[in-house]
Write a protein that holds these residues in place. Structure first.
Motif, mmCIF file in Angstrom:
data_model
loop_
_atom_site.group_PDB
_atom_site.id
_atom_site.type_symbol
_atom_site.label_atom_id
_atom_site.label_comp_id
_atom_site.label_asym_id
_atom_site.label_seq_id
_atom_site.Cartn_x
_atom_site.Cartn_y
_atom_site.Cartn_z
ATOM 1 N N GLU A 17 0.862 -1.181 0.000
ATOM 2 C CA GLU A 17 0.000 0.000 0.000
ATOM 3 C C GLU A 17 0.900 1.234 0.000
ATOM 4 O OE1 GLU A 17 -1.835 3.363 2.122
ATOM 5 O OE2 GLU A 17 -0.410 2.010 3.038
ATOM 6 N N ALA A 45 1.969 2.729 -8.278
ATOM 7 C CA ALA A 45 1.191 1.736 -9.024
ATOM 8 C C ALA A 45 1.678 1.690 -10.469
ATOM 9 C CB ALA A 45 -0.303 2.060 -8.952
ATOM 10 N N SER A 72 -5.418 -0.080 -9.060
ATOM 11 C CA SER A 72 -5.037 1.334 -8.951
ATOM 12 C C SER A 72 -4.434 1.830 -10.256
ATOM 13 C CB SER A 72 -4.025 1.521 -7.818
ATOM 14 O OG SER A 72 -4.583 1.143 -6.590
ATOM 15 N N SER A 73 -3.640 0.977 -10.894
ATOM 16 C CA SER A 73 -2.989 1.389 -12.131
ATOM 17 C C SER A 73 -3.994 1.552 -13.275
ATOM 18 C CB SER A 73 -1.885 0.393 -12.510
ATOM 19 O OG SER A 73 -2.406 -0.909 -12.618
ATOM 20 N N LEU A 133 -4.695 5.937 -10.535
ATOM 21 C CA LEU A 133 -4.273 6.288 -9.182
ATOM 22 C C LEU A 133 -2.757 6.128 -9.123
ATOM 23 C CD1 LEU A 133 -7.086 4.431 -7.235
ATOM 24 C CD2 LEU A 133 -6.937 6.866 -7.724
ATOM 25 N N SER A 142 -0.802 5.390 -6.586
ATOM 26 C CA SER A 142 -0.240 4.364 -5.706
ATOM 27 C C SER A 142 -1.269 3.272 -5.431
ATOM 28 C CB SER A 142 0.231 4.991 -4.398
ATOM 29 O OG SER A 142 -0.842 5.626 -3.742
ATOM 30 N N TYR A 143 -0.744 2.120 -5.022
ATOM 31 C CA TYR A 143 -1.616 1.005 -4.666
ATOM 32 C C TYR A 143 -2.358 1.338 -3.386
ATOM 33 C CZ TYR A 143 1.033 -1.650 -8.127
ATOM 34 O OH TYR A 143 1.617 -2.086 -9.286
ATOM 35 N N MET A 144 -3.624 0.966 -3.320
ATOM 36 C CA MET A 144 -4.467 1.265 -2.168
ATOM 37 C C MET A 144 -4.381 0.186 -1.089
ATOM 38 S SD MET A 144 -5.570 4.083 -3.319
ATOM 39 C CE MET A 144 -6.797 4.565 -2.158
#
Length: 155
Positions: A41, A45, A82-83, A87, A89-91
């Motif tokens: 997280e 991403a 996310s990508s 977004l 970054s990864y959530m």
């Protein structure tokens, strides 16, 4: 080999062979050990991931060190939404529960391919949206099941 594995995955199954071949040329096979993070997280991403073998847990880390299990996924599952949704970054954190074999596709390359072939891009984005909306609804049902077990006092 990656082309056959990629074409067999739900999200890419509907593509023409030449489209699957083009994507498979940019896909990289990665092996992960049990307990190893596919991504964390907050990390940038950059990749979309497809589980070929093994089990991966998605966790929502908390500041106090407690992590909430969001989902457990197996072969055929796609990770790294996310990508797809622009977004940065990864959530969530994706951690392997077992040894895993995962296809990684750099999202910038896949996005460029999707823009060059809008029909392919639309079809992939539509399927990704369906997959992740279903996961969202499933997560809401899990949350509802937890909340209905909490005793509520009448006022």
């Amino acid at each position: 080999m990656a082309g056959e594995q990629l074409g067999a995955q739900d999200v890419f199954r509907f593509l023409r062979p030449e489209q699957v071949d083009a994507i498979s040329k940019v896909a990289v096979m990665a092996n992960f050990g049990a307990g190893e993070a596919v991504y964390n997280e907050g990390a940038k991403a950059r990749y979309v991931h497809i589980i070929l073998e093994g089990q991966v847990a998605l966790h929502l880390p908390a500041k106090d060190g407690i992590s909430i299990l969001v989902d457990q996924l197996g072969p055929g599952a796609i990770l790294g939404a996310s990508s797809f949704f622009d977004l940065d970054s990864y959530m969530l954190t994706a951690r392997c529960l077992t040894e895993c074999k995962i296809l990684r596709i750099e999202m910038a390359v896949l996005r460029r391919m999707m823009e060059e072939d809008p029909r392919m891009g639309y079809a992939i984005q539509l399927r990704i949206s369906e997959i992740f909306f279903k996961r969202y609804v499933d997560a809401l049902h899990k949350l509802q099941a937890i909340l209905t077990k909490i005793p509520v006092e009448a006022r």
